[in-house]
Design a protein around this motif. Sequence first.
Motif: not given
Length: 645
Positions: A206-211
């Motif tokens: 949710a907070e870090h889709p780019d991970w």
Amino acid sequence: MIRHNHRVNQMLDYFADCRFPKTEPIWIPALWNECGYVSTLDSKDGEILVEPARFMVKHLQYLLELSSDYAHTDQADLDDSVIYCSLLRYSSAWDYTHTGNIQSGTFLKFMILLPLLKKMNVNILYLLPVTRYSNMNLKGDIGSPYAVYNLFDLDENLHDPLLDGMENLTIHDELATLVDACHLLDIKVVLDLIPRVGARDNVFLAEHPDWFYWIDLNALPGFQPPHIAGLEFFTECTPDKLETIYRSKETLSFLNQFRLPPNELDSRLWNDLKKRALESGESLLPLIEQEMGITPAPAHSDWINDVQPIWTDIAFFRLFKDPSPLVRPYLPEGQPPYVLFDTIKCNLYPGEEPNRELWDTLIEAACFQLKTYNIDGFRVDIGHTLPVPLLESMFKMIKDMKPAAILISEDLFNRNHREAAKTGYNVMLGSGWNIMTDIRVERLQDYLRELPELQIHVFACSETADTPRITSRGGTELARLMTVFNYFLPNGIPYLTTGMEVYEEQPLNCGLGDNTGGADIPKAFFNTMAINWASESTLLPLLGQLQQLKRQYANLLEPANFYLSDSQGDILIYSYYLNDELFSACFNLNPDQEQTLRTELIYPGQKKTSLLLESEQGGWNRLSSEGTYEMRPYEAVVLITELIK
């Protein structure tokens, strides 16, 4: 030294309290009754029926009494260690109520097994993942523990309902209590840390889709890494292979399936979906798939042309924001972030822009687990693929908190021992799992030759949680033979996979060294299963004998004294020699035929040879000729020889 037993005493007081709610009796394996509980209500077929509260009182009292025999130390003596690998939900799973349904193992139920582990001389308990895992994209009927949903939470199924009445007890306390109980018996506890992959619907999404790496949803069915023509099966991705990989049409087609993360693809829609999920309680990933047509790429092997299927329940973390400079010349312009053989192994192919926030979170998770549960170290899952600076930072934080931490590398080959030791590991998986898939004299001799030179201890084992059971390869005779073989190896730590002590044949997983032909059989990693704890036959007496010999001859069994004796037909022999004393372990590797052992060929000259141990009682037959013996198929013997000058 202060004994950290307050949690165990609190649990004992809880079960001893007369206000403990009355619960139905439960059936447990009789083998677990190391405490000598006599107030059984019934017994049959290797089980006993007990009142759970009364049994736990007796057991916890026994555990505390037993602890007086052990002094907990911070440092593990790896030369005198035995590792026990457990998947808690499986190791202590049982049909406790005889309803025909196997109930999950729990932190509490596993505490019942601890005296049994000490009977096997275990001093390191390695726990496969106990973290909370995802219920989405389940493998099997309960899903893989490696599909970690949250590194900061635990699998709620490991909570024991017997503890429901214990005030202010959290599931974190239940694990911490198990660790305290282990420490009372001088058993170190090592957790499986999963820093390279997470569930595809991981809490970080949710907070870090780019991970994560993302692909077109339409590419998900049949998604798999490219087959690289011209390269062999199970080829390592070395720099000289990069051009072949990236010039392949299949690779170009594979790269074309990747997409930008949802927050970059459409930031407004992404924020709307996050808000909707938060307000409605819907799972976020299905919304992303439905509204944006993308999904995290499932994980796959880092080996080229591997036959392992993709892991549909997990995805790799994006540890660098950019690809390695070595592969940039081969990439199409505007290529979205992608994962392939080389990017998985970012220890060898690092980018230039680390994802620092992700790195810090992974280090924080390790420190959280170390502090919250007072564990003694980690086995780092596919840690050999992590960037070396990340590992070094993580290990520094761990060792600042626990200077004697046990750090286990999953590296699959002994040849990488120097690199593993240099990185900071003190134990590694090594090659044993692979060698034991094809048990022949020449193959084992090659393995033995490299062991004395290793700079790090390795698992001495014929099976792991990722391989088929040794019993499935050659029955109990082979299991006993290989147990003896692995017990005296230089720089080897005997390693017992849970269930091995009762000759369990059902595997936890078959990802390595599969002997099933790819059959869809139940595996404890993914299915509700129980170990055959009611077995009448066990390895326990043999394990006790082996440990007694290992300690009796500890000064002799040093790597510097090791040498490989000449084989005699299908009989493999390795020895240790010091001060006119010769310790020899002999193994008939022929599954069908007896083999003749001539002790005078092991070491020439006058001597007196005595039998110390045989894997099968009564199998040691002397022939008419002095010093000549007939060894039965799959028999192992250990001899001690005094040389006469």
